[in-house]
Scaffold this active site. Sequence first.
Site: not given
Length: 238
Positions: A168-171, A174
């Site tokens: 959900h928060d592929l940045n 992470n």
Amino acid sequence: MTKFLQQRVGHRTFWHDPARVQQVSQDYFSAQHWSQQNALSGSAAGRGTTHFIQYETQEWVLRRYQRGGLIGRLLNDEYLFLGLNNTRGWRELALLEALQTLNLPAPRPVAAMVERCGLYYRASLLTEKIAASRDGFELLQHSPWSEQQWRDVGRCIRRFHDHAVYHHDLNIHNIMLDGDNKVWLIDFDKCGFRPGEFWKPKNLARLKRSLQKEQKRCEQFYWQESDWDALQQGYNAC
């Protein structure tokens, strides 16, 4: 989730892996408790504070689920309770265990706690710390990555996508590199298995926006468009 033992004490429900810890209580999810035991080895700021714990021979990461944005000012760490199987703590614990069975580079789950508060709940998660690891954002503030490292990032993401794992928060925050330069993904809150292919390019685009954002925001951030080309080469080579 058969390997995790479940225990209910009052309005709290706990799950833990007996291979890593014999029993857990609410103290295990309290930074103050670990501080009193001189077991806190560090912390990292984000949406909330992540605490690093030295427990006997193990290193753990403690994270309390917290909201962001405007709603976070009203309900900082409270979520509507719709059953234990829909709580963030249980869902991420179950997903991380599934990722282990697929041999994907994600943190090993240790334990979780859900605390019922009327219509709402609070939750916390314990995972194993990835040994000698640093997040991509921190690393790229000090030195550039090689083409091979960017290709490895692309290959890592492709492995998750091939198993239909949506992050959900592929940045860049992470994405982790350990002491052997192995690539890992962390923070699987609100993630899960997703069918189809349509979401995968959007997932990659999210990561690219993250890199572009940090490049503009930071005085020193070693990323350029050619690095993205190397990442895509690694992704497409699988």
